[in-house]
Structure formats: structure tokens, C-alpha cells
Design a protein around this motif. Structure first.
Motif, short mmCIF file in Angstrom:
data_model
loop_
_atom_site.label_atom_id
_atom_site.label_comp_id
_atom_site.label_asym_id
_atom_site.label_seq_id
_atom_site.Cartn_x
_atom_site.Cartn_y
_atom_site.Cartn_z
N LEU A 227 0.92 -1.14 0.03
CA LEU A 227 -0.15 0.26 -0.13
C LEU A 227 0.72 1.20 -0.01
N VAL A 228 0.44 2.08 -0.75
CA VAL A 228 1.19 3.69 -0.86
C VAL A 228 0.35 4.45 -0.14
N HIS A 229 0.81 5.10 1.04
CA HIS A 229 -0.02 6.24 2.10
C HIS A 229 0.64 7.68 1.98
N TRP A 230 -0.19 8.23 1.20
CA TRP A 230 0.34 9.60 0.94
C TRP A 230 -0.24 10.67 1.81
N ALA A 231 0.22 11.49 2.68
CA ALA A 231 -0.36 12.35 3.59
C ALA A 231 0.40 13.84 3.56
N THR A 232 -0.68 14.77 3.62
CA THR A 232 -0.11 15.95 3.64
C THR A 232 -0.67 16.65 5.11
N VAL A 233 0.48 17.18 5.53
CA VAL A 233 0.55 17.86 7.01
C VAL A 233 0.51 19.58 6.90
N GLU A 234 -0.32 20.02 7.64
CA GLU A 234 -0.25 21.63 7.78
C GLU A 234 -0.72 22.02 9.10
N SER A 235 0.09 22.84 9.67
CA SER A 235 0.24 23.40 10.90
C SER A 235 -0.09 22.22 11.92
N GLY A 236 0.89 21.18 11.83
CA GLY A 236 1.11 20.07 12.53
C GLY A 236 0.17 18.83 12.65
N LYS A 237 -0.77 18.93 11.90
CA LYS A 237 -1.90 18.27 11.75
C LYS A 237 -1.92 17.42 10.26
N ILE A 238 -2.48 16.57 10.23
CA ILE A 238 -2.42 15.69 8.89
C ILE A 238 -3.92 16.09 8.23
N ILE A 239 -3.76 16.78 7.22
CA ILE A 239 -5.18 17.36 6.52
C ILE A 239 -5.50 16.45 5.36
N THR A 240 -4.71 15.63 4.78
CA THR A 240 -5.20 14.89 3.60
C THR A 240 -4.32 13.28 3.77
N VAL A 241 -5.32 12.26 3.47
CA VAL A 241 -4.54 11.01 3.45
C VAL A 241 -4.97 10.33 2.10
N GLU A 242 -4.26 9.97 1.12
CA GLU A 242 -4.66 9.16 -0.11
C GLU A 242 -3.83 7.96 0.23
N VAL A 243 -4.53 6.95 -0.29
CA VAL A 243 -3.91 5.61 -0.30
C VAL A 243 -4.21 4.88 -1.64
N PHE A 244 -3.01 4.09 -1.98
CA PHE A 244 -3.17 3.26 -3.33
C PHE A 244 -2.78 1.91 -3.04
N TYR A 245 -3.97 1.09 -3.46
CA TYR A 245 -3.49 -0.31 -3.32
C TYR A 245 -4.33 -1.08 -4.23
N ASP A 246 -4.21 -2.54 -4.53
CA ASP A 246 -5.02 -3.34 -5.44
C ASP A 246 -6.36 -3.63 -4.56
N ALA A 247 -7.65 -3.14 -4.60
CA ALA A 247 -8.52 -3.21 -3.81
C ALA A 247 -9.65 -4.32 -4.06
N ARG A 248 -9.15 -5.08 -5.25
CA ARG A 248 -10.17 -6.28 -5.54
C ARG A 248 -10.59 -7.27 -4.44
N GLU A 249 -9.71 -7.46 -3.48
CA GLU A 249 -10.12 -8.35 -2.57
C GLU A 249 -11.02 -7.87 -1.62
N TYR A 250 -10.75 -6.77 -1.17
CA TYR A 250 -11.51 -5.89 -0.15
C TYR A 250 -12.89 -5.29 -0.88
N ALA A 251 -12.69 -5.15 -1.99
CA ALA A 251 -14.22 -4.95 -2.80
C ALA A 251 -15.11 -6.13 -2.72
N ALA A 252 -14.52 -7.26 -2.93
CA ALA A 252 -15.16 -8.40 -3.01
C ALA A 252 -15.78 -8.91 -1.41
N MET A 253 -14.92 -8.56 -0.63
CA MET A 253 -15.49 -8.70 0.91
C MET A 253 -16.66 -7.93 1.10
N PHE A 254 -16.90 -6.57 0.59
CA PHE A 254 -17.92 -5.98 1.12
C PHE A 254 -19.02 -5.64 -0.17
N ALA A 255 -18.96 -6.46 -1.02
CA ALA A 255 -19.79 -6.70 -2.13
C ALA A 255 -21.18 -7.19 -1.60
N SER A 256 -22.45 -6.56 -2.05
CA SER A 256 -23.62 -7.09 -1.49
C SER A 256 -24.14 -8.44 -2.19
#
Length: 122
Positions: free
Chosen positions: A93-122
């Protein structure tokens, strides 16, 4: 590589998540304007994000930090996320975060989500 203040904040946050200490993890997120994006969800607001992650995080077995890249207030970590359902799985997984004024303001993650999508599919 010199770890900047942004790097310290992000790594303290990741350590809190690895320890399942969601209250401590929340302290590293901005109170206003926080945004999270991943292949399976988009969440605005730190409290909503922490509620979501604490619901699915019990399957976490560990976080292995493979490499960190820091540029000013942006911190990009390449991680192995170890989870356990019926068996141990390791998700790069790639975890990309931006920090402003000592706090995390954004987090974006990149990974192969096929297994996770299948777990939560209805």
C-alpha cells in the motif's frame, strides 16, 4: 534522509493505528478540512474517517514501513499492511499524507482493492 516534523507526525499517526489506539491516532488529524481517499472510499472529516477505520481495523496484524519519501509537508510511505481474516495477507500500500500546522489534513492511499471490494460486495 532527514525526518521532518511532517514525517514525525505521520509516523506517530501510523504507529497509533498499528497499536489500534484510535483516540491517539485522531489527535494527529486536522479538526477541520480533513479528507481521506482510497480505491474503496472517500471520507470527509476526521471523526467520520476514524469511525470507519476503527470498524474495519480489527483485522490488522501489523504495518511494515518499507520506504518513506518526504517533500516539504508531504509524506509518502510504502507499506505492507498485514491483515488476518481466515489467513494472513500482506497488502502492499502507498500512504500519501499532507501535514499543515502540525496536523494531517489529507490522506490518500493506493492499493489493489479487488479483494477488499469482494469482501464488502452485496
Amino acid at each position: 534522509m532527514t525526518v521532518t516534523r511532517a514525517g514525525q507526525v505521520v509516523h506517530a499517526y501510523l504507529n497509533a493505528l498499528a497499536e489500534r489506539d484510535f483516540d491517539r491516532a485522531r489527535t494527529y488529524l486536522a479538526d477541520a478540512g480533513f479528507r481521506y481517499r482510497s480505491p474503496v472510499s472517500a471520507i470527509d472529516g476526521a471523526d467520520a474517517y476514524m469511525q470507519d477505520i476503527s470498524r474495519v481495523w480489527p483485522i490488522l496484524e501489523g504495518i511494515e514501513r518499507r520506504k518513506t519519501f518526504i517533500s516539504d509537508n508531504e509524506v509518502c510511505d510504502i507499506l505492507n499492511i498485514k491483515t488476518r481474516m481466515s489467513d494472513l495477507r500482506i497488502t502492499p500500500l502507498v500512504h500519501w499524507a499532507t501535514v499543515e500546522s502540525g496536523k494531517i489534513i489529507t490522506v490518500e492511499v493506493f492499493y489493489d482493492a479487488r479483494e477488499y471490494a469482494a469482501m464488502f460486495a452485496s
